[in-house]
Design an enzyme around this catalytic site. Structure first.
Site, PDB file in Angstrom:
ATOM      1  N   ASP A 178     -12.029   7.206   3.855  1.00 27.93           N
ATOM      2  CA  ASP A 178     -10.806   6.999   4.634  1.00 27.93           C
ATOM      3  C   ASP A 178     -10.418   5.515   4.702  1.00 27.93           C
ATOM      4  O   ASP A 178      -9.320   5.182   5.126  1.00 27.93           O
ATOM      5  CB  ASP A 178     -10.991   7.563   6.051  1.00 27.93           C
ATOM      6  N   ASP A 219      -2.482  10.364   3.382  1.00 29.76           N
ATOM      7  CA  ASP A 219      -3.869   9.969   3.592  1.00 29.76           C
ATOM      8  C   ASP A 219      -4.578  11.006   4.449  1.00 29.76           C
ATOM      9  O   ASP A 219      -4.489  10.998   5.667  1.00 29.76           O
ATOM     10  CB  ASP A 219      -3.915   8.588   4.273  1.00 29.76           C
ATOM     11  N   LYS A 244      -9.955  13.141   7.922  1.00 32.12           N
ATOM     12  CA  LYS A 244      -9.437  12.800   9.251  1.00 32.12           C
ATOM     13  C   LYS A 244      -9.392  14.056  10.119  1.00 32.12           C
ATOM     14  O   LYS A 244      -9.289  15.161   9.597  1.00 32.12           O
ATOM     15  CB  LYS A 244      -8.001  12.262   9.118  1.00 32.12           C
ATOM     16  N   GLU A 259      -9.339   3.720   2.404  1.00 32.09           N
ATOM     17  CA  GLU A 259      -8.867   3.782   1.008  1.00 32.09           C
ATOM     18  C   GLU A 259      -7.808   2.727   0.702  1.00 32.09           C
ATOM     19  O   GLU A 259      -7.641   2.334  -0.448  1.00 32.09           O
ATOM     20  CB  GLU A 259      -8.315   5.182   0.708  1.00 32.09           C
ATOM     21  N   LYS A 270       0.856  -1.188   0.000  1.00 35.39           N
ATOM     22  CA  LYS A 270       0.000   0.000   0.000  1.00 35.39           C
ATOM     23  C   LYS A 270       0.888   1.233   0.000  1.00 35.39           C
ATOM     24  O   LYS A 270       1.681   1.434   0.915  1.00 35.39           O
ATOM     25  CB  LYS A 270      -0.912   0.019   1.237  1.00 35.39           C
ATOM     26  N   ASP A 281       1.829   6.670   5.357  1.00 32.84           N
ATOM     27  CA  ASP A 281       0.824   5.692   4.930  1.00 32.84           C
ATOM     28  C   ASP A 281       1.243   4.923   3.679  1.00 32.84           C
ATOM     29  O   ASP A 281       0.483   4.106   3.164  1.00 32.84           O
ATOM     30  CB  ASP A 281      -0.525   6.401   4.718  1.00 32.84           C
ATOM     31  N   ARG A 319      -7.571  -0.443   1.272  1.00 26.91           N
ATOM     32  CA  ARG A 319      -8.082  -1.705   0.695  1.00 26.91           C
ATOM     33  C   ARG A 319      -8.507  -1.499  -0.754  1.00 26.91           C
ATOM     34  O   ARG A 319      -8.467  -2.435  -1.556  1.00 26.91           O
ATOM     35  CB  ARG A 319      -9.219  -2.236   1.588  1.00 26.91           C
TER      36      ARG A 319
END
Ligand code: BES
Ligand code: MN
Ligand code: ZN
Length: 487
Positions: free
Chosen positions: A334, A257, A264, A336, A252, A275, A338
């Protein structure tokens, strides 16, 4: 810092390991005599008694073999496992890195002990200070060379080479995670990946147009609110037999993010520069395998995007079509990671016949609640694979802990409008994320997912081998796993 192995050495600093509660080691006797007993003096009166983490620095008289002697607490010799040996090297570096002296020697015993002490020293010597413009020379490390003294320099060097490659992979992963998101975004990350071609990796980068052709609507959906172009990084290390099926690693790479429209909270959001820790782990591992010239075929795939709120960003309620054809109702922008991984996982299985697929991701805050900062979460459809990874992690000090999966958890990601939704509700957040990914794993493919949200970076108290914000988690575990099981 340059590390060498020798049977004896002359350096500015001479370091020795003192066993807990014991006298000076044999190797320190000569220097002790020549200095009129200053080393044994350091064992008397003060609190230094050889406990782990203790150090005593001794100023030596003019004309002595070295300028300083350092006694490093070795703890109880019976308990001196791999981690303890690494920590000895790390504590030494912490004590003397900025001492003003350039060279040091450490007497470390047999080949394996010497190699591990060297690994610890190198891990501890990592710095990320390129953004400080006002650092004075005396704030910078002075130590540039360490000779590890061993009874078997040849054996130590042989044991050290693959470990050193993994450590260089850790360095790269740390750099990538530490870099700020204005300097590390999908395209600049991809540029760094291209540089690895110099080590013999085959590198290919796909842009948004190519990914659109592959139908990667989930990954592209995450990136569509960003002004930065999303990228898919493909790295191949062909060290095995030509045509032999590869191990595939998937990372990933959310370079930042924000949460997107499901924004967030502000405090702490800057941490989301990290991230892309999964992609960093994969990239660092590919570098390590190339440097070690591992005799195995491995493919590293990284999905690089930036998750931003924007007029063009995906909304809660949007339905995305993934490369697999399965549709996903976005209930929270959020969640995201996956969405990125599902398209890259699909690519892994459409383009290769993997012996195993392992994905790494800073996927859920819930895994930090479950396991804290000392184990990554492991999910797998294969008991063998889970065991291989658990063993490798224990051996290299990057531990993983397996969590369960099952159809009861899978039903939590049902959607009223699409094949699935991208969140599962409050319960079992890390497991429902893993269940989501599993829907993109074909039958018969050995797959594991490692949630590294709790270990990719750690604030507060840390091991001496982990000196910066980013831990660089991944390359040590993965190179060990690959070399032990697939070479
Ligand atoms: N990148 C985060 C997960 C994360 C949290 C990593 C803390 C490192 C430290 C991920 O994209 C995320 O936001 N996950 C959400 C999922 C939720 C909306 C289902 C989370 O964990 O809150
Ligand atoms: Mn998120
Ligand atoms: Zn994320």
């Amino acid at each position: 810092m340059k590390i060498t192995f020798a049977e004896s050495a002359k350096a500015d600093i001479a370091a020795f390991i003192v066993d807990e509660g014991d006298q000076l080691p044999e190797a320190a006797q000569a220097l002790d005599k020549a200095s009129g007993g200053l080393l044994s003096e350091a064992l008397e009166g003060g609190r230094f008694d050889g406990k782990t983490g203790q150090q005593a620095i001794v100023v030596l008289p003019k004309g002595a073999e070295a300028r300083r002697a350092v006694l490093i607490g070795g703890g109880k010799p019976k308990k001196r496992d791999t981690r303890a040996l690494e920590n000895i090297g790390a504590h030494l570096v912490k004590a003397i890195a900025a001492s003003g002296f350039k060279t040091a020697s450490l007497v470390a015993g047999d080949a394996e002990s010497a190699a591990r002490a060297a690994v610890g020293a190198k891990l501890a010597a990592y710095r990320f200070d390129t953004y400080f413009t006002k650092m004075k020379p005396d704030q910078k490390p002075s130590l540039s060379g360490l000779t590890v003294v061993t009874t078997d320099p040849k054996g130590a060097k042989a044991a050290y080479l693959p470990l050193d490659a993994a450590t260089d992979g850790t360095y790269l992963a740390r750099d990538l995670v530490n870099l700020p998101p204005n300097d590390l975004y999908p395209e600049s990350f991809a540029e760094k990946v291209k540089e690895l071609a110099a080590l013999g990796l085959e590198v290919e980068i796909l842009g948004e147009k190519q990914m659109a052709k592959l139908g990667m609507g989930a990954l592209l959906g995450v990136g569509q609110g960003s002004v930065k172009d999303s990228q898919l990084g493909i790295m191949k290390w062909n060290g095995g037999k030509p045509g032999e099926d590869p191990v595939v690693l998937v990372g990933k790479g959310v370079c930042f993010d924000t949460g997107g429209i499901s924004l967030k909270p502000g405090p702490g959001m800057e941490e989301m520069r990290g991230d892309m820790g999964g992609a960093a782990a994969v990239t660092g591992t590919m570098r390590a395998l190339a440097q070690a010239k591992a005799k195995v075929n491995v493919v590293g795939l990284i999905g690089l995007v930036e998750n931003m709120p924007d007029g063009n960003a995906i909304r809660p309620g949007d339905i995305l079509r993934s490369a697999s054809g399965q549709t996903i109702e976005v209930q929270n922008t959020d969640a995201e990671g996956r969405l990125v991984l599902c398209d890259v996982l699909w690519y892994a299985q459409e383009h290769f016949k993997p012996k195993a697929v392992v994905d790494l991701a800073t996927l859920t805050g819930a895994i930090v609640i479950s396991l804290g900062h000392h184990h990554a979460g492991l999910f797998s459809n294969s008991d063998d694979l889970a065991e291989e990874l658990t063993k490798a992690g224990l051996a290299e000090g990057e531990r993983v802990w397996r969590l369960p999966m099952g159809p009861e958890y899978d039903s939590l990601i049902k959607s009223k409008f699409a094949d699935m939704r991208n969140i599962g509700g409050r319960a079992a957040g890390s497991i429902t994320a893993a269940q989501f990914l599993k829907r993109f794993v074909k039958d018969g493919v050995r797959w594991a997912h490692i949630d590294i949200a709790g270990v990719a970076w750690v604030e507060g108290e840390k091991a001496p081998t982990d000196p910066s914000w980013a831990s660089g988690f991944g390359p040590r575990l993965l190179t060990k796993w690959i070399m032990d099981n697939y070479e």
